[in-house]
Design a protein around this motif. Structure first.
Motif, PDB file in Angstrom:
ATOM      1  N   SER A  87      30.107  23.240  71.282  1.00 32.29           N
ATOM      2  CA  SER A  87      30.154  23.193  73.208  1.00 32.29           C
ATOM      3  C   SER A  87      28.565  24.299  72.963  1.00 32.29           C
ATOM      4  N   THR A  88      29.487  25.661  72.451  1.00 32.27           N
ATOM      5  CA  THR A  88      28.404  27.154  72.260  1.00 32.27           C
ATOM      6  C   THR A  88      27.328  27.410  71.989  1.00 32.27           C
ATOM      7  N   PHE A  89      26.446  26.402  70.901  1.00 31.30           N
ATOM      8  CA  PHE A  89      25.170  26.261  70.322  1.00 31.30           C
ATOM      9  C   PHE A  89      24.698  24.881  71.476  1.00 31.30           C
ATOM     10  N   VAL A  90      25.142  24.363  72.531  1.00 31.38           N
ATOM     11  CA  VAL A  90      24.223  23.082  73.339  1.00 31.38           C
ATOM     12  C   VAL A  90      23.969  23.767  74.348  1.00 31.38           C
ATOM     13  N   PRO A  91      22.013  23.692  74.262  1.00 32.49           N
ATOM     14  CA  PRO A  91      21.852  25.077  75.787  1.00 32.49           C
ATOM     15  C   PRO A  91      21.522  24.171  77.266  1.00 32.49           C
ATOM     16  N   ALA A  92      21.715  25.088  78.041  1.00 34.12           N
ATOM     17  CA  ALA A  92      21.481  24.658  79.120  1.00 34.12           C
ATOM     18  C   ALA A  92      20.758  22.919  79.588  1.00 34.12           C
ATOM     19  N   GLU A  93      20.073  21.879  80.523  1.00 35.63           N
ATOM     20  CA  GLU A  93      19.341  21.756  80.945  1.00 35.63           C
ATOM     21  C   GLU A  93      18.179  22.070  81.868  1.00 35.63           C
ATOM     22  N   ASP A  94      18.561  23.167  82.890  1.00 32.79           N
ATOM     23  CA  ASP A  94      17.012  23.635  83.336  1.00 32.79           C
ATOM     24  C   ASP A  94      16.816  24.957  83.168  1.00 32.79           C
ATOM     25  N   LEU A  95      16.035  25.296  81.281  1.00 27.07           N
ATOM     26  CA  LEU A  95      15.688  26.386  81.535  1.00 27.07           C
ATOM     27  C   LEU A  95      13.757  26.493  81.104  1.00 27.07           C
ATOM     28  N   SER A  96      13.656  26.775  81.591  1.00 24.86           N
ATOM     29  CA  SER A  96      12.267  27.140  81.296  1.00 24.86           C
ATOM     30  C   SER A  96      11.145  26.774  80.013  1.00 24.86           C
ATOM     31  N   ASP A  97      10.850  26.065  79.824  1.00 25.73           N
ATOM     32  CA  ASP A  97       9.934  26.382  78.397  1.00 25.73           C
ATOM     33  C   ASP A  97       9.306  27.785  77.813  1.00 25.73           C
ATOM     34  N   ALA A  98       8.559  27.991  78.980  1.00 24.75           N
ATOM     35  CA  ALA A  98       7.778  29.304  78.576  1.00 24.75           C
ATOM     36  C   ALA A  98       8.706  30.525  77.996  1.00 24.75           C
ATOM     37  N   GLU A  99       8.933  30.490  79.324  1.00 21.00           N
ATOM     38  CA  GLU A  99      10.617  31.541  78.658  1.00 21.00           C
ATOM     39  C   GLU A  99      11.483  31.846  77.291  1.00 21.00           C
ATOM     40  N   GLU A 100      12.432  30.776  76.963  1.00 18.56           N
ATOM     41  CA  GLU A 100      12.794  30.420  75.954  1.00 18.56           C
ATOM     42  C   GLU A 100      11.275  30.395  75.004  1.00 18.56           C
ATOM     43  N   VAL A 101      10.645  29.738  74.812  1.00 19.71           N
ATOM     44  CA  VAL A 101       9.358  29.887  73.568  1.00 19.71           C
ATOM     45  C   VAL A 101       9.110  31.387  73.277  1.00 19.71           C
ATOM     46  N   ALA A 102       8.668  32.247  74.237  1.00 22.35           N
ATOM     47  CA  ALA A 102       8.417  34.137  74.583  1.00 22.35           C
ATOM     48  C   ALA A 102      10.273  34.209  74.227  1.00 22.35           C
ATOM     49  N   LEU A 103      11.393  34.087  74.415  1.00 21.99           N
ATOM     50  CA  LEU A 103      12.594  34.541  73.710  1.00 21.99           C
ATOM     51  C   LEU A 103      12.687  33.918  72.674  1.00 21.99           C
ATOM     52  N   PHE A 104      12.508  33.095  71.952  1.00 20.65           N
ATOM     53  CA  PHE A 104      12.526  32.457  70.553  1.00 20.65           C
ATOM     54  C   PHE A 104      11.801  33.486  70.091  1.00 20.65           C
ATOM     55  N   THR A 105      10.376  33.577  69.955  1.00 18.24           N
ATOM     56  CA  THR A 105       9.526  34.176  69.635  1.00 18.24           C
ATOM     57  C   THR A 105      10.204  36.195  69.271  1.00 18.24           C
ATOM     58  N   GLU A 106      10.737  36.488  69.789  1.00 23.18           N
ATOM     59  CA  GLU A 106      11.159  37.635  70.527  1.00 23.18           C
ATOM     60  C   GLU A 106      11.937  37.495  69.199  1.00 23.18           C
ATOM     61  N   SER A 107      13.609  36.517  69.130  1.00 19.10           N
ATOM     62  CA  SER A 107      14.126  36.592  68.204  1.00 19.10           C
ATOM     63  C   SER A 107      14.123  36.202  66.938  1.00 19.10           C
ATOM     64  N   VAL A 108      12.445  35.288  66.340  1.00 14.14           N
ATOM     65  CA  VAL A 108      12.673  35.456  65.858  1.00 14.14           C
ATOM     66  C   VAL A 108      12.028  36.583  64.805  1.00 14.14           C
ATOM     67  N   ARG A 109      10.905  37.647  65.618  1.00 13.30           N
ATOM     68  CA  ARG A 109      10.568  39.050  65.205  1.00 13.30           C
ATOM     69  C   ARG A 109      11.796  39.714  64.851  1.00 13.30           C
ATOM     70  N   ARG A 110      12.119  40.083  65.703  1.00 16.24           N
ATOM     71  CA  ARG A 110      14.017  40.669  65.039  1.00 16.24           C
ATOM     72  C   ARG A 110      14.855  39.986  63.916  1.00 16.24           C
ATOM     73  N   PHE A 111      14.502  38.754  63.778  1.00 12.86           N
ATOM     74  CA  PHE A 111      15.086  38.302  62.590  1.00 12.86           C
ATOM     75  C   PHE A 111      14.302  38.804  61.424  1.00 12.86           C
TER      76      PHE A 111
END
Length: 151
Positions: A87-111
């Motif tokens: 459940s910790t890794f289940v995402p909310a339903e009301d997320l923005s595609d553009a915001e989450e893609v940007a955050l994911f891209t930053e997470s990839v860079r960080r990794f």
């Protein structure tokens, strides 16, 4: 649910695929939107660096079995659909595609630039950096395969 076969060599490929889906629009063939998938993947990647919730260590005795039975299937793109995540890794339903893609891209860079300790995966245990990136890329391919770009 149909899922397209998606081969991602690394996390940069995953970020590129997310950008492509964001630009083209997409059809959902599964339960999650692009935003939810990016959020889920980001949480798992960030946990590799920051640590997983302590309670997830309860599965440690099963790691050898899971690594032997499930990991090869995941790495060859044969990951089963419908397995519930913590459940910790289940995402909310009301997320923005553009915001989450940007955050994911930053997470990839960080990794990709992280040179410190990597926390053991709760189900599969320790990985070196390259193997963990391959694991995360296969995990991304599994989830992103449920989205089809509008061409």
């Amino acid at each position: 649910m149909s899922r397209r076969k998606l081969d991602l060599e690394n996390l940069d490929d995953a970020a590129t695929e997310c950008q492509r889906l964001l630009q083209s629009g997409y059809e959902r063939n599964g339960n999650w939107s692009l935003a939810q998938i990016c959020n889920h993947m980001r949480m798992t990647i960030d946990s590799s660096i920051d640590g997983y919730p302590k309670w997830m260590a309860i599965g440690k005795p099963l790691r050898p079995l899971l690594r032997w039975l499930m990991l090869p299937k995941l790495l060859r793109g044969d990951s089963p659909a419908g397995i519930k995540t913590a459940s910790t890794f289940v995402p909310a339903e009301d997320l923005s595609d553009a915001e989450e893609v940007a955050l994911f891209t930053e997470s990839v860079r960080r990794f990709r630039t992280h040179t410190g300790y990597l926390h053991p995966h709760p189900g599969f245990g320790k990985f070196d950096h390259a193997s963990l990136e391959q694991f995360h890329a296969c995990h991304a391919a599994h989830h992103l395969g449920f989205l089809a770009a509008r061409e």
